[in-house]
Design an enzyme around this catalytic site. Structure first.
Site, PDB file in Angstrom:
ATOM      1  N   GLU A 127      17.175 -41.802  35.253  1.00  0.00           N
ATOM      2  CA  GLU A 127      18.041 -40.699  35.665  1.00  0.00           C
ATOM      3  C   GLU A 127      17.212 -39.628  36.364  1.00  0.00           C
ATOM      4  O   GLU A 127      16.142 -39.256  35.889  1.00  0.00           O
ATOM      5  CB  GLU A 127      18.765 -40.103  34.458  1.00  0.00           C
ATOM      6  CG  GLU A 127      19.685 -41.087  33.758  1.00  0.00           C
ATOM      7  CD  GLU A 127      20.462 -40.450  32.634  1.00  0.00           C
ATOM      8  OE1 GLU A 127      20.558 -39.203  32.607  1.00  0.00           O
ATOM      9  OE2 GLU A 127      20.971 -41.188  31.770  1.00  0.00           O
ATOM     10  N   HIS A 417      25.375 -26.064  34.453  1.00  0.00           N
ATOM     11  CA  HIS A 417      23.919 -26.126  34.327  1.00  0.00           C
ATOM     12  C   HIS A 417      23.589 -25.742  32.891  1.00  0.00           C
ATOM     13  O   HIS A 417      23.451 -24.565  32.564  1.00  0.00           O
ATOM     14  CB  HIS A 417      23.252 -25.182  35.321  1.00  0.00           C
ATOM     15  CG  HIS A 417      23.570 -25.473  36.756  1.00  0.00           C
ATOM     16  ND1 HIS A 417      23.152 -26.617  37.396  1.00  0.00           N
ATOM     17  CD2 HIS A 417      24.290 -24.772  37.677  1.00  0.00           C
ATOM     18  CE1 HIS A 417      23.584 -26.614  38.653  1.00  0.00           C
ATOM     19  NE2 HIS A 417      24.280 -25.500  38.847  1.00  0.00           N
TER      20      HIS A 417
END
Length: 451
Positions: A127, A417
């Site tokens: 990832e 975020h």
């Protein structure tokens, strides 16, 4: 940036060394220091008057100092071997695969046990994500969820008390219990809250003693337990034992019990004597108090000793700080788990905005939708934006929650975020559209995506 950080790591300990040098070289200064050492007052001498928020700050500062000390030691080791220093040596870097989360985490923490006191950074293999705090939170969340699953067998979930307790099954290797302890220690050390449902007794045992004894043969995790402790885990069993204590008729004939208990282990019923020859000693009105105390001690201490000892050493392998002596068991629980009480109005009052004003139509729509959510969706929103659905010690104000205006198309879903507790919200045209997109986003919040 690396040079500045390395310089800080090198110079920070010398500040304290310079103070010690002043004491040694200046007689007048030494005399004054001895005077103040004898009469100096410290609130830490009276922890019962210190708030949990203040204790958290003390533990954080102690953790930061230990992180700097460990990073400095790594730097010195590198330089002494004439190796080029790099940023990675200042952190505890864990690389794990999602499909092998427990085994990879156990291997990484075992292999890097000397680095546990460094700042934690997690990478999910395959990832494209840089960990600024969000991936660490997700790693904790997924690992705890998997380890505490009933099918995993390490912990038993008690529906009546809504908490987990250690499985009494005997095994050859208790390393995974040590992993769970280390996870809790890392969470406290890195100021991350976990969704763990342990009873209060667990935290009392975790501070028995608060500092690991020098003699490795000294028993750890053994605390004085009572029926009240058992009631937090197995309320029905505790109720039955209370009835035994208050029974007014013939205890020996009506209960027909001995000083022996039975437990099921992998489908097999096994018997254990609460004291030597217990299977031949009947419970009577004269010895029932002893029976109940031995029964409770067996359930909460003896039957799970090896499991809890591994858990204890795992926790203290990270949190071996004298600051723990300031804490009561219930305060350790708050530091580990945070608070499950969500006050979304407090979150609204403390939210910061970037690109929006709190009077903008989109923001008004957002809070109307969120304040009308059921509790499960509010928790999903908190997890989506912060990586955890728990509230830290300082309350919602400590989250530093921010809503930023996203200049992307309103066809896009909201983006979070988690490293910065930030929600990026497009200026949706209607309240209905905002609600629909927000629910889709927060309900599919697992994993890290980078487009």
């Amino acid at each position: 940036m690396l040079c500045s950080l390395l310089k800080l790591v090198l110079l920070f300990p010398h500040f304290h060394e310079s103070l010690n040098l002043t004491k040694k070289t200046n007689k007048r200064t030494t005399a004054v220091c001895h005077f103040w050492d004898s009469y100096m007052f410290s609130f830490c001498q009276y922890p019962f008057i210190i708030s949990i928020a203040a204790k958290k700050v003390i533990i954080q500062r102690d953790s930061e100092q230990q992180m700097i000390s460990m990073a400095r030691q790594s730097l010195v080791d590198k330089v002494s071997r004439r190796l080029r220093p790099d940023m990675n040596m200042l952190f505890l870097n864990l690389k794990v695969r999602r499909m092998h989360l427990v085994s990879d985490s156990l291997d990484e923490l075992t292999r890097k046990s000397a680095d546990l006191k460094k700042k934690l950074k997690v990478t999910f293999v395959g990832e494209a994500g840089l960990d600024m705090g969000g991936l660490t939170k997700e790693w904790f969340l997924l690992l705890i969820r998997q380890i505490f699953h009933p099918d995993y067998g390490m912990f038993t979930y008690h529906k009546d008390s809504h908490c987990h307790w250690f499985s009494s099954y005997k095994c050859d290797n208790y390393s995974e219990f040590r992993l769970v302890g280390a996870l809790m220690g890392l969470a406290v050390y890195n100021s991350i809250t976990l969704d763990i449902r342990f009873p209060p007794c667990c935290y009392k045992k975790l501070l028995s003693p608060p500092i690991v004894p020098c003699d490795q043969n000294t028993p750890v995790g053994i605390s004085d337990v009572s029926l009240d402790d058992l009631c937090h885990i197995m309320p029905e069993l505790a109720h039955g034992l209370r009835e035994l204590l208050s029974y007014e008729d013939n205890v020996e004939e009506d209960f027909y019990s001995t000083f022996q208990v039975f437990q099921e282990e992998f489908g097999v019923i096994k018997s254990y004597n609460l004291k030597p020859g217990g299977d031949k000693i009947p419970v009577s009105a004269q010895n029932r108090k002893e029976y109940v105390q031995l029964y409770v001690d067996f359930i909460l201490n003896k039957s799970i000793y090896k499991q809890f000892a591994a858990f204890y050493y795992g926790f203290h392998s990270v949190c071996d700080s004298y600051a723990l002596m300031l804490l009561r068991p219930e305060e350790v629980e708050i530091l580990v788990c945070g608070s499950p009480e969500l006050d979304m109005y407090a979150l609204q009052r403390n939210t910061q905005y970037d690109g929006y004003l709190k009077t903008d139509l989109t923001i008004r729509y957002f809070w109307e939708v969120v304040l009308g959510f059921p509790l499960d969706l509010q928790k999903k929103l908190l997890h989506f934006t912060t990586g955890s659905d728990r509230v830290p010690v300082g309350g919602m104000a400590d989250l530093n929650f921010k809503i930023s205006k996203s200049e992307t198309s309103t066809n896009w879903l909201p983006v979070a975020h988690t490293c910065f507790n930030q929600l990026c919200l497009p200026p949706y045209k209607s309240k209905k559209e905002l609600k629909q997109k927000l629910i889709i986003g927060i309900s599919n919040a697992e994993g890290f995506g980078l487009e």
